[in-house]
Design an enzyme around this catalytic site. Structure first.
Site, PDB file in Angstrom:
ATOM      1  N   GLN A 146      -1.271  20.071  36.303  1.00 33.59           N
ATOM      2  CA  GLN A 146      -1.024  21.058  37.369  1.00 33.59           C
ATOM      3  C   GLN A 146       0.382  20.881  37.931  1.00 33.59           C
ATOM      4  O   GLN A 146       1.108  19.943  37.570  1.00 33.59           O
ATOM      5  CB  GLN A 146      -2.037  20.888  38.507  1.00 33.59           C
ATOM      6  CG  GLN A 146      -1.879  19.572  39.266  1.00 33.59           C
ATOM      7  CD  GLN A 146      -2.897  19.449  40.404  1.00 33.59           C
ATOM      8  OE1 GLN A 146      -4.098  19.561  40.184  1.00 33.59           O
ATOM      9  NE2 GLN A 146      -2.409  19.188  41.614  1.00 33.59           N
ATOM     10  N   ILE A 170       4.113  20.601  39.253  1.00 36.61           N
ATOM     11  CA  ILE A 170       5.432  20.454  38.632  1.00 36.61           C
ATOM     12  C   ILE A 170       5.294  20.029  37.167  1.00 36.61           C
ATOM     13  O   ILE A 170       6.014  20.524  36.296  1.00 36.61           O
ATOM     14  CB  ILE A 170       6.277  19.433  39.428  1.00 36.61           C
ATOM     15  CG1 ILE A 170       6.581  19.974  40.841  1.00 36.61           C
ATOM     16  CG2 ILE A 170       7.572  19.102  38.689  1.00 36.61           C
ATOM     17  CD1 ILE A 170       7.236  18.963  41.779  1.00 36.61           C
ATOM     18  N   GLN A 179      -8.820  15.505  35.140  1.00 36.56           N
ATOM     19  CA  GLN A 179      -7.967  16.699  35.019  1.00 36.56           C
ATOM     20  C   GLN A 179      -8.024  17.303  33.615  1.00 36.56           C
ATOM     21  O   GLN A 179      -7.231  18.199  33.295  1.00 36.56           O
ATOM     22  CB  GLN A 179      -6.508  16.318  35.342  1.00 36.56           C
ATOM     23  CG  GLN A 179      -6.250  15.974  36.792  1.00 36.56           C
ATOM     24  CD  GLN A 179      -6.071  17.229  37.633  1.00 36.56           C
ATOM     25  OE1 GLN A 179      -7.050  17.878  38.017  1.00 36.56           O
ATOM     26  NE2 GLN A 179      -4.840  17.584  37.928  1.00 36.56           N
ATOM     27  N   TYR A 229       5.724   6.623  50.631  1.00 34.75           N
ATOM     28  CA  TYR A 229       6.137   7.554  49.570  1.00 34.75           C
ATOM     29  C   TYR A 229       7.652   7.467  49.372  1.00 34.75           C
ATOM     30  O   TYR A 229       8.144   7.366  48.237  1.00 34.75           O
ATOM     31  CB  TYR A 229       5.719   8.976  49.967  1.00 34.75           C
ATOM     32  CG  TYR A 229       6.115  10.032  48.969  1.00 34.75           C
ATOM     33  CD1 TYR A 229       5.359  10.263  47.829  1.00 34.75           C
ATOM     34  CD2 TYR A 229       7.259  10.817  49.165  1.00 34.75           C
ATOM     35  CE1 TYR A 229       5.718  11.244  46.911  1.00 34.75           C
ATOM     36  CE2 TYR A 229       7.628  11.794  48.258  1.00 34.75           C
ATOM     37  CZ  TYR A 229       6.853  12.000  47.131  1.00 34.75           C
ATOM     38  OH  TYR A 229       7.228  12.968  46.213  1.00 34.75           O
ATOM     39  N   PRO A 245      13.289  16.750  43.463  1.00 33.82           N
ATOM     40  CA  PRO A 245      12.966  18.044  44.107  1.00 33.82           C
ATOM     41  C   PRO A 245      12.904  17.918  45.631  1.00 33.82           C
ATOM     42  O   PRO A 245      12.864  16.812  46.192  1.00 33.82           O
ATOM     43  CB  PRO A 245      11.568  18.372  43.545  1.00 33.82           C
ATOM     44  CG  PRO A 245      11.331  17.415  42.414  1.00 33.82           C
ATOM     45  CD  PRO A 245      12.151  16.208  42.709  1.00 33.82           C
ATOM     46  N   GLY A 246      12.854  19.105  46.275  1.00 30.47           N
ATOM     47  CA  GLY A 246      12.738  19.147  47.743  1.00 30.47           C
ATOM     48  C   GLY A 246      11.315  19.478  48.151  1.00 30.47           C
ATOM     49  O   GLY A 246      10.431  18.628  48.101  1.00 30.47           O
ATOM     50  N   VAL A 263       8.311  21.641  47.129  1.00 30.22           N
ATOM     51  CA  VAL A 263       7.789  22.458  46.024  1.00 30.22           C
ATOM     52  C   VAL A 263       6.360  22.904  46.374  1.00 30.22           C
ATOM     53  O   VAL A 263       5.555  22.081  46.837  1.00 30.22           O
ATOM     54  CB  VAL A 263       7.774  21.651  44.698  1.00 30.22           C
ATOM     55  CG1 VAL A 263       7.488  22.585  43.525  1.00 30.22           C
ATOM     56  CG2 VAL A 263       9.100  20.922  44.493  1.00 30.22           C
ATOM     57  N   THR A 299       3.171  23.094  45.669  1.00 30.07           N
ATOM     58  CA  THR A 299       2.096  22.589  44.796  1.00 30.07           C
ATOM     59  C   THR A 299       0.992  21.985  45.661  1.00 30.07           C
ATOM     60  O   THR A 299       1.108  21.927  46.884  1.00 30.07           O
ATOM     61  CB  THR A 299       2.618  21.469  43.863  1.00 30.07           C
ATOM     62  OG1 THR A 299       2.954  20.347  44.681  1.00 30.07           O
ATOM     63  CG2 THR A 299       3.815  21.907  43.046  1.00 30.07           C
TER      64      THR A 299
HETATM   65  N1  LIG Z   1       5.611  18.841  45.561  1.00 32.64           N
HETATM   66  C1  LIG Z   1       6.769  18.433  46.039  1.00 32.64           C
HETATM   67  O1  LIG Z   1       7.274  18.993  47.024  1.00 32.64           O
HETATM   68  C2  LIG Z   1       7.504  17.307  45.420  1.00 32.64           C
HETATM   69  C3  LIG Z   1       6.970  16.527  44.404  1.00 32.64           C
HETATM   70  N2  LIG Z   1       7.721  15.507  43.881  1.00 32.64           N
HETATM   71  C4  LIG Z   1       7.178  14.663  42.823  1.00 32.64           C
HETATM   72  O2  LIG Z   1       6.892  15.466  41.680  1.00 32.64           O
HETATM   73  C5  LIG Z   1       5.795  14.905  40.956  1.00 32.64           C
HETATM   74  C6  LIG Z   1       4.717  15.971  40.735  1.00 32.64           C
HETATM   75  O3  LIG Z   1       4.281  16.423  41.997  1.00 32.64           O
HETATM   76  P1  LIG Z   1       3.383  17.735  42.216  1.00 32.64           P
HETATM   77  O4  LIG Z   1       3.264  18.492  40.971  1.00 32.64           O
HETATM   78  O5  LIG Z   1       3.884  18.387  43.428  1.00 32.64           O
HETATM   79  O6  LIG Z   1       1.990  17.031  42.576  1.00 32.64           O
HETATM   80  P2  LIG Z   1       0.485  17.480  42.289  1.00 32.64           P
HETATM   81  O7  LIG Z   1      -0.336  16.660  43.215  1.00 32.64           O
HETATM   82  O8  LIG Z   1       0.358  18.961  42.306  1.00 32.64           O
HETATM   83  O9  LIG Z   1       0.238  16.991  40.779  1.00 32.64           O
HETATM   84  C7  LIG Z   1       0.302  15.630  40.454  1.00 32.64           C
HETATM   85  C8  LIG Z   1      -0.340  15.409  39.095  1.00 32.64           C
HETATM   86  O10 LIG Z   1      -0.282  13.997  38.835  1.00 32.64           O
HETATM   87  C9  LIG Z   1      -1.561  13.580  38.384  1.00 32.64           C
HETATM   88  N3  LIG Z   1      -1.792  12.165  38.703  1.00 32.64           N
HETATM   89  C10 LIG Z   1      -2.001  11.604  39.913  1.00 32.64           C
HETATM   90  N4  LIG Z   1      -2.262  10.289  39.783  1.00 32.64           N
HETATM   91  C11 LIG Z   1      -2.217  10.027  38.459  1.00 32.64           C
HETATM   92  C12 LIG Z   1      -2.420   8.843  37.677  1.00 32.64           C
HETATM   93  N5  LIG Z   1      -2.720   7.667  38.256  1.00 32.64           N
HETATM   94  N6  LIG Z   1      -2.299   8.936  36.339  1.00 32.64           N
HETATM   95  C13 LIG Z   1      -1.998  10.121  35.746  1.00 32.64           C
HETATM   96  N7  LIG Z   1      -1.797  11.254  36.417  1.00 32.64           N
HETATM   97  C14 LIG Z   1      -1.920  11.216  37.763  1.00 32.64           C
HETATM   98  C15 LIG Z   1      -2.559  14.480  39.120  1.00 32.64           C
HETATM   99  O11 LIG Z   1      -3.822  14.490  38.489  1.00 32.64           O
HETATM  100  C16 LIG Z   1      -1.828  15.810  39.069  1.00 32.64           C
HETATM  101  O12 LIG Z   1      -2.121  16.527  37.887  1.00 32.64           O
HETATM  102  C17 LIG Z   1       5.302  13.702  41.785  1.00 32.64           C
HETATM  103  O13 LIG Z   1       5.857  12.506  41.268  1.00 32.64           O
HETATM  104  C18 LIG Z   1       5.865  14.002  43.165  1.00 32.64           C
HETATM  105  O14 LIG Z   1       6.043  12.822  43.909  1.00 32.64           O
HETATM  106  C19 LIG Z   1       8.964  15.207  44.316  1.00 32.64           C
HETATM  107  C20 LIG Z   1       9.529  15.946  45.314  1.00 32.64           C
HETATM  108  C21 LIG Z   1       8.854  17.041  45.940  1.00 32.64           C
HETATM  109  C1  LIG Z   2       6.695  15.691  48.434  1.00 32.68           C
HETATM  110  C2  LIG Z   2       8.075  15.261  48.640  1.00 32.68           C
HETATM  111  O1  LIG Z   2       8.657  14.606  47.815  1.00 32.68           O
HETATM  112  C3  LIG Z   2       8.683  15.635  49.801  1.00 32.68           C
HETATM  113  C4  LIG Z   2       9.802  14.893  50.285  1.00 32.68           C
HETATM  114  O2  LIG Z   2       8.281  16.564  50.408  1.00 32.68           O
END
Ligand SMILES: NC(=O)C1=CN([C@@H]2O[C@H](COP(=O)(O)OP(=O)(O)OC[C@H]3O[C@@H](n4cnc5c(N)ncnc54)[C@H](O)[C@@H]3O)[C@@H](O)[C@H]2O)C=CC1
Ligand SMILES: CC(=O)C(C)=O
Length: 261
Positions: A15, A17, A40, A157, A187-188, A190, A192
């Protein structure tokens, strides 16, 4: 340039990013291993189907990225089932929304295992596979604006993402002689599941209505809109492709104008 006969593994690709990255790299020409935790699988299978629609090969690989043996097994499965291994995207991660004075040892341990240990296991597993296959490769990890500046209520985090930046810089220098580049995307805000959770948890802490914390954060973005997974995936596409061959050890902000370095 179109990519041919190359394989990328993206973690957390069921799901958000990760899904966006998997679809973009498939459109670029990569065959894709969609890795995520077992619960998932159904979502991961849909991403596999979407990739197959684009004319590329794809497989779902169940892996908990906090466990070294599972990351190594996922890389082995990707290489075996897709016939090569060229790029790993260490994307999976979790957020924790907690005032610093309330964080427990278990919570700290959990977020570091999932956000930081996973990156180390991904670097190790990918580098070993590249060596076994007799070529270099590209390692790309998820940082964040919180890897450059600490954010209140997201302290654990933020610290975990600072660690991703540290590993990216150090590993880039160690692995350059093997023809491996190591970079990260930052990223900033996003749109999700992660930000749905952050918004809901911040509401409980500061009493603002649901959606208000997200709205206020988006208002601080110079380009005036929330970020999409596709915005992030464009940067990952650059890091995964040949145009970034002379770029290593970098953490590239893709935040629509929130932080400046
Ligand atoms: N959403 C945002 O604003 C931002 C996200 N990020 C980073 O981007 C990456 C993706 O984030 P999103 O897509 O927003 O999050 P999300 O929560 O929508 O998706 C995260 C995915 O990682 C999987 N996951 C979680 N724990 C896991 C594990 N132990 N082993 C394997 N898979 C696992 C989940 O099942 C999920 O499919 C993360 O590293 C997050 O920290 C960075 C900056 C901003
Ligand atoms: C989820 C994340 O990385 C922030 C700063 O919002």
């Amino acid at each position: 340039m179109a990519i041919q006969d190359k394989v990328a593994l993206v973690t957390g690709a069921g799901q958000g990013i990760g899904r966006g990255i998997a679809l973009r790299l498939a459109a670029d020409g990569f065959d894709i291993a969609v890795a995520d935790i077992e619960p998932q699988r159904e979502k991961g299978d849909s991403v596999v189907a979407e990739i197959e629609q684009l004319g590329r090969k794809a497989v779902f690989v169940a892996a908990d990225v906090s466990k070294r043996d599972q990351v190594v097994a996922a890389v082995d499965a990707a290489a075996e089932q897709l016939g090569g291994f060229d790029v790993i995207v260490n994307n999976a991660g979790i957020a924790q929304i907690k005032p610093v004075l309330e964080i427990t040892a278990e919570e700290l341990d959990q977020i570091f295992r999932i956000n930081v240990d996973s990156v180390v296991w991904g670097i190790q597993a990918a580098a070993a596979k590249f060596e076994q296959l007799g070529h270099g490769g590209k390692i790309i990890s998820a940082a964040s604006i919180a890897s450059i500046q600490g954010f209140p209520i997201l302290s654990a985090y933020s610290a975990s993402k600072f660690a991703v930046r540290g590993f990216t810089q150090a590993a880039a220098q160690e692995l350059a002689p093997k023809g491996i580049t190591v970079n990260a995307y930052a990223p900033g805000i996003v749109g999700t599941g992660m930000w749905e959770l952050i918004d809901a948890e911040l509401s409980k802490i500061n009493g603002k209505p649901l959606g208000q914390n997200l709205k206020e954060n988006v208002e601080g973005i110079a380009l005036g809109r929330i970020e999409t997974p596709e915005d992030v995936a464009k940067v990952v596409s650059f890091f995964a492709g040949p145009d970034s061959d002379y770029v290593t050890g970098q953490v590239l902000l893709v935040d629509g104008g929130m932080l400046y370095n």
